[in-house]
Design an enzyme around this catalytic site. Structure first.
Site, mmCIF file in Angstrom:
data_model
loop_
_atom_site.group_PDB
_atom_site.id
_atom_site.type_symbol
_atom_site.label_atom_id
_atom_site.label_comp_id
_atom_site.label_asym_id
_atom_site.label_seq_id
_atom_site.Cartn_x
_atom_site.Cartn_y
_atom_site.Cartn_z
ATOM 1 N N CYS A 162 0.863 -1.182 0.000
ATOM 2 C CA CYS A 162 0.000 0.000 0.000
ATOM 3 C C CYS A 162 0.898 1.231 0.000
ATOM 4 C CB CYS A 162 -1.002 -0.010 1.149
ATOM 5 S SG CYS A 162 -0.300 0.230 2.801
ATOM 6 N N ARG A 169 -3.555 -0.640 5.332
ATOM 7 C CA ARG A 169 -4.102 -1.678 4.460
ATOM 8 C C ARG A 169 -3.167 -2.860 4.223
ATOM 9 N NH1 ARG A 169 -5.446 2.375 -0.310
ATOM 10 N NH2 ARG A 169 -3.548 3.307 0.623
ATOM 11 N N ASP A 178 -12.204 -24.219 -11.008
ATOM 12 C CA ASP A 178 -11.362 -24.920 -10.040
ATOM 13 C C ASP A 178 -10.491 -25.971 -10.713
ATOM 14 O OD1 ASP A 178 -12.570 -23.369 -8.129
ATOM 15 O OD2 ASP A 178 -13.621 -25.022 -7.123
#
Length: 200
Positions: A8, A14, A120
């Protein structure tokens, strides 16, 4: 062992929150998670509000209190297998500093958005082909997610790829930033766990 880096601006709100949450939620996988700021303060602690959110989200208080900020350097970008930034500007700064890392650099919300659209079975396939090494598997996941950049639906509002900066603002803003960040962290964790699962 695989490496993740979160980025960040000041490395006090963050990115350390993302670092701590990823480290906690990836246990017991062999993850080395760190964070840095593009204009990181020197050895600063997390803000009290960020610590409060981290602890409420399952991070040990001592671990959150122990964080000290650091500034991002080119050297720190050389080894991570996946780099997750908080905004598109941070992503741009990372890529400008280390162009070779473009393929493994995403905003964390971008990675989450695209990963949700990757089947997936595709994650299992590329990680299976990468072999048993965890770092190689994570790099394969980053490459796969990156390959969907032009295929996955993009947000109508570009800012939806970013986590807002709460520094110097109200607790409500911190909570909004967390509401953007935490689901993205969970999506990253889900994808990495899927790709690192023992196929036996």
């Amino acid at each position: 062992m695989f490496e993740l880096l979160t980025v960040c601006t000041g490395n006090i709100c963050r990115s350390p929150l993302a670092e701590l949450l990823l480290r906690e939620r990836l246990k017991p996988l062999p993850a080395n998670v760190s964070s840095a700021g593009t204009r990181g303060l020197r050895d600063a602690t997390m803000t009290p509000e960020a610590v409060q959110i981290a602890v409420a989200s399952g991070v040990a208080s001592a671990e959150a209190q122990a964080h000290r900020s650091r500034s991002l350097t080119e050297a720190q970008l050389l080894s991570p297998d996946l780099i997750l930034t908080m905004t598109r500007d941070h992503r741009r700064e990372v890529v400008e500093l280390a162009p070779s890392r473009t393929r493994v650099t995403f905003t964390i919300r971008e990675f989450a958005r695209i990963a949700a659209q990757v089947p997936d079975d595709e994650v299992r396939r590329v990680t299976g082909e990468a072999g048993p090494d965890a770092a190689a598997r994570v790099r394969a996941i980053a490459g796969l997610v990156g390959s969907y950049r032009g295929l996955a639906a993009t947000p109508v509002v570009p800012e939806d790829e970013d986590v807002i900066d709460p520094y110097g603002r109200s607790m409500r803003t911190y909570e909004l930033a967390a509401a953007q960040l935490i689901p993205a962290v969970d999506a990253v964790v889900r994808t990495l766990r899927l790709g690192l699962a023992d196929p036996r």
